[in-house]
Design an enzyme around this catalytic site. Sequence first.
Site, short mmCIF file in Angstrom:
data_model
loop_
_atom_site.label_atom_id
_atom_site.label_comp_id
_atom_site.label_asym_id
_atom_site.label_seq_id
_atom_site.Cartn_x
_atom_site.Cartn_y
_atom_site.Cartn_z
N ASP A 135 47.64 -3.10 -25.72
CA ASP A 135 49.05 -3.17 -25.34
C ASP A 135 49.84 -2.00 -25.93
O ASP A 135 50.78 -2.19 -26.69
CB ASP A 135 49.65 -4.50 -25.83
CG ASP A 135 51.01 -4.79 -25.21
OD1 ASP A 135 51.31 -4.22 -24.14
OD2 ASP A 135 51.77 -5.57 -25.79
N ILE A 195 65.66 -8.60 -35.88
CA ILE A 195 65.92 -7.31 -35.24
C ILE A 195 65.24 -7.23 -33.88
O ILE A 195 65.52 -6.32 -33.10
CB ILE A 195 65.45 -6.15 -36.14
CG1 ILE A 195 63.96 -6.29 -36.43
CG2 ILE A 195 66.25 -6.09 -37.42
CD1 ILE A 195 63.36 -5.08 -37.07
N GLN A 220 59.62 -13.69 -33.63
CA GLN A 220 60.69 -12.72 -33.86
C GLN A 220 60.47 -12.01 -35.18
O GLN A 220 59.73 -12.50 -36.05
CB GLN A 220 62.06 -13.39 -33.80
CG GLN A 220 62.29 -14.51 -34.77
CD GLN A 220 63.53 -15.33 -34.39
OE1 GLN A 220 63.83 -15.54 -33.21
NE2 GLN A 220 64.24 -15.81 -35.40
N SER A 224 58.34 -13.48 -26.86
CA SER A 224 57.93 -14.80 -26.39
C SER A 224 57.19 -15.59 -27.46
O SER A 224 57.25 -16.82 -27.49
CB SER A 224 57.05 -14.67 -25.16
OG SER A 224 55.93 -13.86 -25.43
N LEU A 225 56.48 -14.90 -28.37
CA LEU A 225 55.69 -15.62 -29.38
C LEU A 225 56.37 -15.70 -30.73
O LEU A 225 56.01 -16.54 -31.56
CB LEU A 225 54.32 -14.94 -29.54
CG LEU A 225 53.44 -14.87 -28.29
CD1 LEU A 225 52.07 -14.31 -28.65
CD2 LEU A 225 53.31 -16.22 -27.61
#
Length: 666
Positions: free
Chosen positions: A329, A173, A180, A177-178
């Site tokens: 973040d 979904i 999924q 970059s690291l």
Amino acid sequence: MTVTPAQPPALAPVRERPELAPADIALRDASKASQFYDRVQTTMVRYDPQELADEYHNKFFKLFGRLWTILTTFLGFALGLWLDKVGDAVEKNEAKRAVQLKDLLTKLGPAYIKIGQALSTRPDLVPPTYLEELSKLQDQIPPFPNAQAFQFIREELGADPSEIYAEISDSPIAAASLGQVYKGRLKTGEAVAVKVQRPDLGDRVCLDLYLVRNLALFAQQNIGRIRSDLVAIVDEFATRIFEEMDYAHEAYNAERFATLYGKLPDIYIPKIYGAYTGRRVLTMEWIDGIKLTDLEAVAAKGINPTELIEVGVQCSLRQLLEYGFFHADPHPGNLLAMDNGKLAYLDFGMMSEVKTYQRYGLIEAVVHLVNRDFERLAEDYVKLEFLTPETNLAPIIPALSGVFSNALGASVAELNFKSMTDRLSELMYEYPFQVPAYYALIIRSLVTLEGIAINVDPDFKVLSKAYPYVAKRLLTDPAPELRTSLKELLFKDGSFRWNRLENLLKNARDSQDYDLGGSIEKAIDFLFSERGEFIRTRIVDEVVRNIDVLSQDAVRNTNQALSDWLGLPKPESQQPASQQVVTVTSEADRKNLEHIRAIWGLLQETPGFDPMKILRVVPTLLSKPETQQMGQEIISNLMQRAAARLIREVLIDRGEADSAPVAAMR
């Protein structure tokens, strides 16, 4: 380091999955979380630059191939910068070059995307235009095949996904970059998010970090314009990205975050399922929520987005200034409005810490900013490790004044945080500042949060919502650093600034967990300690001055009433100036008295105010030798003032009045 840099994560051995009862799955239980933490600490992948060097220094062809890719990718960008400089078009093309750099970093892959995001918080390294563009870097890239992801689950959790999960989505979904994310459901019925790491991520990132570190070392040694310790910055960044690549460490972060902040009102942290979590797979509670930036959807749920943003600001303040462990973040995808009105935090890969002395140093800097004490503010930057002790602060002090003086025309609480940090970034790029990693992440966190807030409410001011918390800390925290800051805020040139105390109390009243009773107790403890002697002396002076004002007002009012009643001559205020009694009261004294009355009114309006509690401590206070000494000093000073006034009125003024007719006869 548990896994050597050259070994791709996909080659990690399959671990056996223990058979667990449903009650043993989630980590929110303290004992189970503790056991998981122990396992995390022993298997955590840690960054070690020497291990990287040992691994790659002999792999010439591998290094050269990747270096060639990097250099050719940046060749056009470097040529453009050179042409801009030659053609005197640097300023004209700066925005275009910033966009070009952002696209190049995205093209180079995960490590460089993360490097770009890190650079977006480094005003000491990157010009302001580049900071703005790099802050837009997104790490959403195409997903990798399900077959690889499910193989990782088998290797990491010791069973086929169908044996672990009752359901798992056919496709991810979200992809970054690291890794999924898939949506799934456990056999016990809980909806979960399953995060799976990208194949060969460890090897690719380690190779890039090795090259970047060596490039940083070369630049640091050969480019004079660079003031910051680039190698240390790369090492700090590499430590963070290694932590992000270790999903077991992310689970640890989530549980620690929940322990510290999960009990705050309207904050929710999803559960971690430790039995189904490893270094490359993370299974956590699925959260149904809405991004705070989707205002229509949030409003449709009957939720006030502005109130949720305030909840986020208050939580961030506790993260930064109270416990020091903070979410670095907080972008819109990581902050969700839940149906029950709570604010849910997601993604605990990028976390950081602020040490105790740094937390107090930040609050001290706020006080010096409020006081417009730019000399002390410059010293704060040394203490907070922005500047070295050898730095000449003489040119920096007026520069700080130039940055903040205009902004401080209004109150600090009305400042736009991003505009202030943008101006500060320009100063840091010009002068020899070295931005510590913790501060860079704090700025990223707060600027991102303010960006979300302004999207919700254009008039939202993060500092306006933050100042009540700072006021509360100044009034309640017994730490010596903050007691000193409170003294600096309230006293100037030996005078007590009642307006500042009134402002502090007014702001602290708006802080969610402000405990007035506890504040009074701590204030009393400090007042009668050895460190409070300076305050006691000032209190005696203020009490004497204000009793004197009140007594003179009372005498004048009584005289006027008697004069009117008995039909005596006009009171002194209506007599000729030569016959009036000169008083020692001033406009400043009267204003102080007004502040004291306002402060008492504020205390009465503050939640938790109980006059009976105050009355109960009076006997204890009166029995203290310090109180008795203060009382003696107050009486003595009042008597001295009364005697001085009597001498002035009886001997000096009357003597002058008697001598006037004699002089006239002459």
